[in-house]
Design an enzyme around this catalytic site. Sequence first.
Site, PDB file in Angstrom:
ATOM      1  N   SER A  96      45.196  43.255  34.184  1.00 34.60           N
ATOM      2  CA  SER A  96      43.773  43.594  34.148  1.00 34.60           C
ATOM      3  C   SER A  96      43.443  44.458  35.360  1.00 34.60           C
ATOM      4  O   SER A  96      43.897  45.592  35.453  1.00 34.60           O
ATOM      5  CB  SER A  96      42.936  42.302  34.119  1.00 34.60           C
ATOM      6  OG  SER A  96      41.568  42.590  33.990  1.00 34.60           O
ATOM      7  N   THR A  97      42.690  43.929  36.310  1.00 37.68           N
ATOM      8  CA  THR A  97      42.287  44.692  37.492  1.00 37.68           C
ATOM      9  C   THR A  97      43.512  45.194  38.260  1.00 37.68           C
ATOM     10  O   THR A  97      44.360  44.414  38.648  1.00 37.68           O
ATOM     11  CB  THR A  97      41.430  43.823  38.417  1.00 37.68           C
ATOM     12  OG1 THR A  97      40.370  43.235  37.661  1.00 37.68           O
ATOM     13  CG2 THR A  97      40.846  44.636  39.558  1.00 37.68           C
ATOM     14  N   HIS A 123      43.456  44.942  29.983  1.00 42.81           N
ATOM     15  CA  HIS A 123      42.021  44.802  29.749  1.00 42.81           C
ATOM     16  C   HIS A 123      41.330  46.127  30.069  1.00 42.81           C
ATOM     17  O   HIS A 123      41.280  46.541  31.228  1.00 42.81           O
ATOM     18  CB  HIS A 123      41.436  43.691  30.622  1.00 42.81           C
ATOM     19  CG  HIS A 123      41.981  42.335  30.305  1.00 42.81           C
ATOM     20  ND1 HIS A 123      41.929  41.290  31.198  1.00 42.81           N
ATOM     21  CD2 HIS A 123      42.584  41.850  29.188  1.00 42.81           C
ATOM     22  CE1 HIS A 123      42.484  40.224  30.642  1.00 42.81           C
ATOM     23  NE2 HIS A 123      42.894  40.537  29.424  1.00 42.81           N
ATOM     24  N   MET A 217      42.146  39.627  37.201  1.00 36.44           N
ATOM     25  CA  MET A 217      41.311  38.447  37.418  1.00 36.44           C
ATOM     26  C   MET A 217      41.231  37.624  36.133  1.00 36.44           C
ATOM     27  O   MET A 217      41.451  38.132  35.036  1.00 36.44           O
ATOM     28  CB  MET A 217      39.910  38.847  37.876  1.00 36.44           C
ATOM     29  CG  MET A 217      39.128  39.681  36.910  1.00 36.44           C
ATOM     30  SD  MET A 217      37.517  40.104  37.607  1.00 36.44           S
ATOM     31  CE  MET A 217      36.798  41.010  36.248  1.00 36.44           C
ATOM     32  N   ASP A 220      43.626  34.905  31.440  1.00 36.21           N
ATOM     33  CA  ASP A 220      44.146  35.319  30.143  1.00 36.21           C
ATOM     34  C   ASP A 220      45.670  35.284  30.169  1.00 36.21           C
ATOM     35  O   ASP A 220      46.300  35.797  31.091  1.00 36.21           O
ATOM     36  CB  ASP A 220      43.657  36.738  29.812  1.00 36.21           C
ATOM     37  CG  ASP A 220      44.054  37.180  28.414  1.00 36.21           C
ATOM     38  OD1 ASP A 220      44.248  36.301  27.551  1.00 36.21           O
ATOM     39  OD2 ASP A 220      44.158  38.396  28.192  1.00 36.21           O
TER      40      ASP A 220
END
Length: 286
Positions: A96-97, A123, A217, A220
């Site tokens: 993600s991030t 994401h 973050m 998931d």
Amino acid sequence: MTNSPIPVLIVSNMTKQGSDSTIKPAFLGAIDLIEIPSGSISLSIKVIEQQLLQIVLIASRAKVNSYKPVKPLSHKKTLHKKAVERETTIVTMGTSTGGPGALQEVFTQLPADLDAPLVIVQHMPKGFTKSLAERLNKSCLLQVKEAEHGEELKNGTAYITPGGYHIQVMSDVRGHLYFNLDESAPLQGHRPALDRLLVSLAVLEKVQTISVVMTGMGADGRRGLQELKRKHPQTYSIVESEESCIVFGMPYAIIEAELADEVIPLSGIGSSIIKALRSKRGKKNG
């Protein structure tokens, strides 16, 4: 970003036509992309106010490394690749991030003839993942593309899940593996969700999985990996260590749940994937 790196967030209401210019900062060190719904910025930014505040707070604590430019390949061979069947190993990657930079670093460590397909859940908002795949494809030997509904999986190819869609791996009557994309409800606020991908692999009896979870973050991937390991205890889990993570959320969730088989810095993940594939191939041949 080369000399004095700081956390940078990209907040954009760019259309698909502007997606490449929006993705570019992610490869220059920006840690996340937040999409504003189309319309007047003064009105539509209220829609994502809480999400934006949460990401800004996390970004303020993010660990940002100095930007290291990656030169695009001057030329790239296109190898003929066969569709994979049931008795195979699939590498999944969730991030993600800070994900685009992490994916780029890992992909550049892998050979063009990697003996497995890679399925990536990053994401990212709808409309931007095609540009992400195209940029990654220019920086590594692997073939990198956005996954398509009904497409058969092939070794040596990295498939980026389209933003706004969940992805599942399915098996047809011939035993070939293909993608199913859908727009069902987000899981824990994510669509695509790594959990959805991993649960789909748990259903496939003869498919082995190497699961990689990197910077991001949230949690998931934890529920999906729990189900996958329950059905297939031989599943191998590689997790990025805190020292190289921009945000140590997703990896920490896997470690805390005692699901990690290996915890290593980003620089070693590529070689770890290759080693795990050799090990699984050796056991299969044995």
